[in-house]
Design an enzyme around this catalytic site. Structure first.
Site, PDB file in Angstrom:
ATOM      1  CG  ASP A   1      -2.047   1.004   1.090  1.00  0.00           C
ATOM      2  OD1 ASP A   1      -3.199   0.568   0.931  1.00  0.00           O
ATOM      3  OD2 ASP A   1      -1.778   2.229   1.154  1.00  0.00           O
ATOM      4  CB  ILE A   2       0.783   4.270  -2.144  1.00  0.00           C
ATOM      5  CG1 ILE A   2       1.853   5.158  -2.716  1.00  0.00           C
ATOM      6  CG2 ILE A   2      -0.475   5.063  -1.807  1.00  0.00           C
ATOM      7  CD1 ILE A   2       1.514   5.748  -4.081  1.00  0.00           C
TER       8      ILE A   2
ATOM      9  CG  ASN B   1     -12.795  -0.594   3.482  1.00  0.00           C
ATOM     10  OD1 ASN B   1     -13.293  -0.921   4.563  1.00  0.00           O
ATOM     11  ND2 ASN B   1     -11.609  -0.015   3.398  1.00  0.00           N
TER      12      ASN B   1
ATOM     13  CD  GLU C   1     -10.046   6.965   0.158  1.00  0.00           C
ATOM     14  OE1 GLU C   1      -8.874   6.694  -0.173  1.00  0.00           O
ATOM     15  OE2 GLU C   1     -10.372   7.885   0.911  1.00  0.00           O
ATOM     16  CB  VAL C   2      -9.209   1.910  -5.118  1.00  0.00           C
ATOM     17  CG1 VAL C   2      -8.812   1.436  -6.515  1.00  0.00           C
ATOM     18  CG2 VAL C   2      -8.220   2.945  -4.608  1.00  0.00           C
TER      19      VAL C   2
ATOM     20  CG  HIS D   1      -8.610  -2.699  -2.506  1.00  0.00           C
ATOM     21  ND1 HIS D   1      -9.550  -2.090  -3.309  1.00  0.00           N
ATOM     22  CD2 HIS D   1      -8.528  -1.957  -1.377  1.00  0.00           C
ATOM     23  CE1 HIS D   1     -10.008  -1.012  -2.702  1.00  0.00           C
ATOM     24  NE2 HIS D   1      -9.424  -0.909  -1.519  1.00  0.00           N
TER      25      HIS D   1
ATOM     26  CG  HIS E   1      -6.865  -2.921   2.988  1.00  0.00           C
ATOM     27  ND1 HIS E   1      -6.131  -1.773   2.789  1.00  0.00           N
ATOM     28  CD2 HIS E   1      -8.095  -2.675   2.457  1.00  0.00           C
ATOM     29  CE1 HIS E   1      -6.897  -0.860   2.187  1.00  0.00           C
ATOM     30  NE2 HIS E   1      -8.088  -1.381   1.972  1.00  0.00           N
TER      31      HIS E   1
HETATM   32  P1  AMP Z   1      -9.857   1.516   0.315  1.00  0.00           P
HETATM   33  O1  AMP Z   1     -10.171   2.699   1.191  1.00  0.00           O
HETATM   34  O2  AMP Z   1     -10.206   0.209   0.963  1.00  0.00           O
HETATM   35  O3  AMP Z   1     -10.463   1.679  -1.060  1.00  0.00           O
HETATM   36  O4  AMP Z   1      -8.289   1.471   0.180  1.00  0.00           O
HETATM   37  C1  AMP Z   1      -7.566   1.994  -0.914  1.00  0.00           C
HETATM   38  C2  AMP Z   1      -6.107   1.842  -0.588  1.00  0.00           C
HETATM   39  O5  AMP Z   1      -5.368   2.005  -1.770  1.00  0.00           O
HETATM   40  C3  AMP Z   1      -5.584   2.879   0.430  1.00  0.00           C
HETATM   41  O6  AMP Z   1      -5.023   2.197   1.537  1.00  0.00           O
HETATM   42  C4  AMP Z   1      -4.530   3.639  -0.377  1.00  0.00           C
HETATM   43  O7  AMP Z   1      -3.419   4.038   0.393  1.00  0.00           O
HETATM   44  C5  AMP Z   1      -4.142   2.625  -1.439  1.00  0.00           C
HETATM   45  N1  AMP Z   1      -3.585   3.164  -2.677  1.00  0.00           N
HETATM   46  C6  AMP Z   1      -4.064   4.184  -3.426  1.00  0.00           C
HETATM   47  N2  AMP Z   1      -3.303   4.371  -4.517  1.00  0.00           N
HETATM   48  C7  AMP Z   1      -2.319   3.447  -4.469  1.00  0.00           C
HETATM   49  C8  AMP Z   1      -1.210   3.120  -5.310  1.00  0.00           C
HETATM   50  N3  AMP Z   1      -0.955   3.794  -6.451  1.00  0.00           N
HETATM   51  N4  AMP Z   1      -0.398   2.096  -4.933  1.00  0.00           N
HETATM   52  C9  AMP Z   1      -0.637   1.417  -3.798  1.00  0.00           C
HETATM   53  N5  AMP Z   1      -1.664   1.670  -2.964  1.00  0.00           N
HETATM   54  C10 AMP Z   1      -2.498   2.667  -3.290  1.00  0.00           C
END
Ligand code: AMP
Length: 125
Positions: free
Chosen positions: A39-40, A97, A105-106, A110, A112
């Site tokens: 994770d970034i 999530n 958010e994405v 995914h 975690h």
């Molecule tokens: P969520 O809130 O469950 O959608 O988590 C999205 C996760 O993606 C967060 O923990 C971010 O830090 C992570 N994230 C966003 N962009 C990147 C990226 N380019 N590379 C790795 N992790 C990312």
């Protein structure tokens, strides 16, 4: 911004771009069904994301539309990533999530993996 997990898959999301090689990632594991990378913005000493290679918005979408081979491959990959990182004995936490209340958010499924220290209560109270 939290996303609406009932929307159709958006091919321009960050993880789709990582899968296509358009954006870099610190990859820790890859096979036919899954990609795992750091994770970034880590929320624990070790914070890895595992994503399916198919175009699925969320756990809801994947569990409904994913093939048996994709689901088996992905679940085994999550377990393998944690096992290979030596996390089984000390323990780890999985989190996925789904939608606005979870703050997803994405819009690409995914899972975690959090590890590396005692992780405290499951949710902020
Ligand atoms: P969520 O809130 O469950 O959608 O988590 C999205 C996760 O993606 C967060 O923990 C971010 O830090 C992570 N994230 C966003 N962009 C990147 C990226 N380019 N590379 C790795 N992790 C990312």
């Amino acid at each position: 911004m939290p996303i609406d997990a009932t929307l159709p898959y958006d091919d321009s999301n960050i993880f789709a771009r990582i899968l296509r090689g358009e954006l870099p990632s610190k990859t820790v594991y890859e096979d036919d069904h899954a990609l795992a990378f750091h994770d970034i913005n880590p929320q624990a000493p070790l914070h890895i994301l595992v994503i399916p290679k198919g175009a699925y918005v969320s756990w809801d979408d994947f569990s409904e539309r994913g093939s048996d081979a994709e689901i088996t491959g992905f679940v085994r990959a999550v377990g393998r990533v944690a096992r290979d990182a030596g996390l089984v004995a000390p323990g780890y936490r999985l989190l996925a999530n789904v939608g606005p209340n979870s703050h997803q958010e994405v819009p690409h499924l995914h899972v975690h993996i959090f590890a590396g220290q005692p992780l405290g209560p499951m949710l902020v109270r």
